[in-house]
Design a protein around this motif. Structure first.
Motif, PDB file in Angstrom:
ATOM      1  N   LYS A  54       1.798   4.910 -10.313  1.00  0.00           N
ATOM      2  CA  LYS A  54       0.945   4.302 -11.343  1.00  0.00           C
ATOM      3  C   LYS A  54       1.776   3.606 -12.407  1.00  0.00           C
ATOM      4  O   LYS A  54       1.300   2.708 -13.081  1.00  0.00           O
ATOM      5  CB  LYS A  54       0.044   5.362 -11.985  1.00  0.00           C
ATOM      6  CG  LYS A  54      -1.079   5.800 -11.070  1.00  0.00           C
ATOM      7  CD  LYS A  54      -2.071   6.706 -11.773  1.00  0.00           C
ATOM      8  CE  LYS A  54      -3.176   7.099 -10.801  1.00  0.00           C
ATOM      9  NZ  LYS A  54      -4.170   7.958 -11.385  1.00  0.00           N
ATOM     10  N   ALA A  55       3.046   3.996 -12.545  1.00  0.00           N
ATOM     11  CA  ALA A  55       3.925   3.371 -13.541  1.00  0.00           C
ATOM     12  C   ALA A  55       4.089   1.877 -13.274  1.00  0.00           C
ATOM     13  O   ALA A  55       4.288   1.092 -14.207  1.00  0.00           O
ATOM     14  CB  ALA A  55       5.283   4.065 -13.551  1.00  0.00           C
ATOM     15  N   GLU A  56       3.985   1.457 -11.998  1.00  0.00           N
ATOM     16  CA  GLU A  56       4.122   0.030 -11.676  1.00  0.00           C
ATOM     17  C   GLU A  56       3.010  -0.796 -12.318  1.00  0.00           C
ATOM     18  O   GLU A  56       3.202  -1.975 -12.608  1.00  0.00           O
ATOM     19  CB  GLU A  56       4.126  -0.185 -10.166  1.00  0.00           C
ATOM     20  CG  GLU A  56       5.379   0.323  -9.494  1.00  0.00           C
ATOM     21  CD  GLU A  56       5.385   0.122  -7.981  1.00  0.00           C
ATOM     22  OE1 GLU A  56       6.483   0.165  -7.408  1.00  0.00           O
ATOM     23  OE2 GLU A  56       4.308  -0.085  -7.387  1.00  0.00           O
ATOM     24  N   LEU A  57       1.862  -0.182 -12.567  1.00  0.00           N
ATOM     25  CA  LEU A  57       0.762  -0.901 -13.220  1.00  0.00           C
ATOM     26  C   LEU A  57       1.129  -1.313 -14.638  1.00  0.00           C
ATOM     27  O   LEU A  57       0.674  -2.348 -15.129  1.00  0.00           O
ATOM     28  CB  LEU A  57      -0.506  -0.035 -13.248  1.00  0.00           C
ATOM     29  CG  LEU A  57      -1.177   0.195 -11.902  1.00  0.00           C
ATOM     30  CD1 LEU A  57      -2.203   1.303 -12.020  1.00  0.00           C
ATOM     31  CD2 LEU A  57      -1.817  -1.079 -11.383  1.00  0.00           C
ATOM     32  N   ALA A  64       2.412  -7.992  -3.032  1.00  0.00           N
ATOM     33  CA  ALA A  64       1.832  -6.743  -3.527  1.00  0.00           C
ATOM     34  C   ALA A  64       2.215  -6.569  -4.997  1.00  0.00           C
ATOM     35  O   ALA A  64       3.399  -6.495  -5.315  1.00  0.00           O
ATOM     36  CB  ALA A  64       2.339  -5.566  -2.700  1.00  0.00           C
ATOM     37  N   PRO A  65       1.225  -6.491  -5.900  1.00  0.00           N
ATOM     38  CA  PRO A  65       1.543  -6.288  -7.318  1.00  0.00           C
ATOM     39  C   PRO A  65       1.991  -4.858  -7.601  1.00  0.00           C
ATOM     40  O   PRO A  65       2.607  -4.591  -8.621  1.00  0.00           O
ATOM     41  CB  PRO A  65       0.244  -6.621  -8.043  1.00  0.00           C
ATOM     42  CG  PRO A  65      -0.826  -6.484  -7.012  1.00  0.00           C
ATOM     43  CD  PRO A  65      -0.199  -6.723  -5.677  1.00  0.00           C
ATOM     44  N   GLY A  93      -9.127   5.596  -9.193  1.00  0.00           N
ATOM     45  CA  GLY A  93      -8.462   6.803  -8.704  1.00  0.00           C
ATOM     46  C   GLY A  93      -7.022   6.456  -8.375  1.00  0.00           C
ATOM     47  O   GLY A  93      -6.299   5.933  -9.217  1.00  0.00           O
ATOM     48  N   ASP A  94      -6.602   6.704  -7.129  1.00  0.00           N
ATOM     49  CA  ASP A  94      -5.245   6.323  -6.729  1.00  0.00           C
ATOM     50  C   ASP A  94      -5.260   5.155  -5.742  1.00  0.00           C
ATOM     51  O   ASP A  94      -4.274   4.875  -5.070  1.00  0.00           O
ATOM     52  CB  ASP A  94      -4.486   7.516  -6.143  1.00  0.00           C
ATOM     53  CG  ASP A  94      -5.095   8.036  -4.839  1.00  0.00           C
ATOM     54  OD1 ASP A  94      -6.242   7.665  -4.519  1.00  0.00           O
ATOM     55  OD2 ASP A  94      -4.416   8.810  -4.146  1.00  0.00           O
ATOM     56  N   LYS A 139       2.873   0.083   4.979  1.00  0.00           N
ATOM     57  CA  LYS A 139       3.418   0.420   3.666  1.00  0.00           C
ATOM     58  C   LYS A 139       4.037  -0.846   3.077  1.00  0.00           C
ATOM     59  O   LYS A 139       4.774  -1.549   3.761  1.00  0.00           O
ATOM     60  CB  LYS A 139       4.460   1.524   3.794  1.00  0.00           C
ATOM     61  CG  LYS A 139       3.830   2.855   4.193  1.00  0.00           C
ATOM     62  CD  LYS A 139       4.792   3.997   4.007  1.00  0.00           C
ATOM     63  CE  LYS A 139       4.281   5.373   4.311  1.00  0.00           C
ATOM     64  NZ  LYS A 139       2.939   5.587   4.701  1.00  0.00           N
ATOM     65  N   VAL A 140       3.686  -1.136   1.836  1.00  0.00           N
ATOM     66  CA  VAL A 140       4.205  -2.331   1.178  1.00  0.00           C
ATOM     67  C   VAL A 140       4.932  -1.946  -0.100  1.00  0.00           C
ATOM     68  O   VAL A 140       4.566  -0.978  -0.764  1.00  0.00           O
ATOM     69  CB  VAL A 140       3.086  -3.358   0.865  1.00  0.00           C
ATOM     70  CG1 VAL A 140       2.510  -3.933   2.138  1.00  0.00           C
ATOM     71  CG2 VAL A 140       1.997  -2.758   0.019  1.00  0.00           C
ATOM     72  N   GLU A 141       5.950  -2.719  -0.423  1.00  0.00           N
ATOM     73  CA  GLU A 141       6.685  -2.528  -1.662  1.00  0.00           C
ATOM     74  C   GLU A 141       6.204  -3.544  -2.678  1.00  0.00           C
ATOM     75  O   GLU A 141       5.841  -4.670  -2.315  1.00  0.00           O
ATOM     76  CB  GLU A 141       8.179  -2.747  -1.434  1.00  0.00           C
ATOM     77  CG  GLU A 141       8.863  -1.715  -0.588  1.00  0.00           C
ATOM     78  CD  GLU A 141      10.342  -2.051  -0.421  1.00  0.00           C
ATOM     79  OE1 GLU A 141      11.002  -2.396  -1.421  1.00  0.00           O
ATOM     80  OE2 GLU A 141      10.816  -1.985   0.721  1.00  0.00           O
ATOM     81  N   LYS A 142       6.250  -3.154  -3.936  1.00  0.00           N
ATOM     82  CA  LYS A 142       5.888  -4.077  -5.008  1.00  0.00           C
ATOM     83  C   LYS A 142       6.750  -5.336  -4.890  1.00  0.00           C
ATOM     84  O   LYS A 142       7.956  -5.261  -4.682  1.00  0.00           O
ATOM     85  CB  LYS A 142       6.125  -3.412  -6.361  1.00  0.00           C
ATOM     86  CG  LYS A 142       5.831  -4.326  -7.520  1.00  0.00           C
ATOM     87  CD  LYS A 142       6.083  -3.681  -8.846  1.00  0.00           C
ATOM     88  CE  LYS A 142       5.826  -4.719  -9.917  1.00  0.00           C
ATOM     89  NZ  LYS A 142       5.822  -4.191 -11.223  1.00  0.00           N
TER      90      LYS A 142
END
Length: 125
Positions: free
Chosen positions: A105-108, A67-68, A17-18, A46-49
């Protein structure tokens, strides 16, 4: 395990999901040796990539877990407090660190699939 993506820093992420479950790869836990402590993030953080998500300590060293993907921590694997060795036993399963509600989701798409990650690790030797 299909659907898992990997970072060059040896974290893995699996999206449902998200919400993304995050841990360290079998390669990373092998490099660390016996894991003796895991410092998990607070729920709601809250974490940043690419920024620190957690810290894992082994008999060899302490290492940051990055965080990936970016997002908000919605759950942590509290069982690692009593059994940090689970990371060594089942890095891609019960040894997960945190679950994030992802921001994008674009970060994936910037992460490697299993085949690309295996080739990346093979190139490190």
């Amino acid at each position: 395990m299909s659907g898992i993506r990997f970072s060059k820093e040896h974290e893995w992420v699996k999206l449902e999901g998200d919400v993304a479950t995050v841990g360290i790869s079998p390669y990373a836990q092998e490099q660390l040796g016996d894991v003796v402590f895991v410092d998990l993030p607070a729920i709601g953080k809250k974490v940043e990539k690419g920024k620190e998500l957690a810290v894992v300590e082994s008999v060899k060293a302490a290492s940051e877990v990055y965080a990936p993907v970016g997002g908000e921590v919605v759950e942590v694997n509290a069982a690692l407090g009593d059994a940090p060795g689970t990371v060594n036993e089942d890095a891609l399963g019960k040894g997960w660190f945190a679950k994030l509600r992802i921001a994008s989701k674009a970060e994936l798409d910037e992460l490697m699939d299993e085949a690309a990650y295996k080739a990346y690790c093979d190139g490190l030797h």
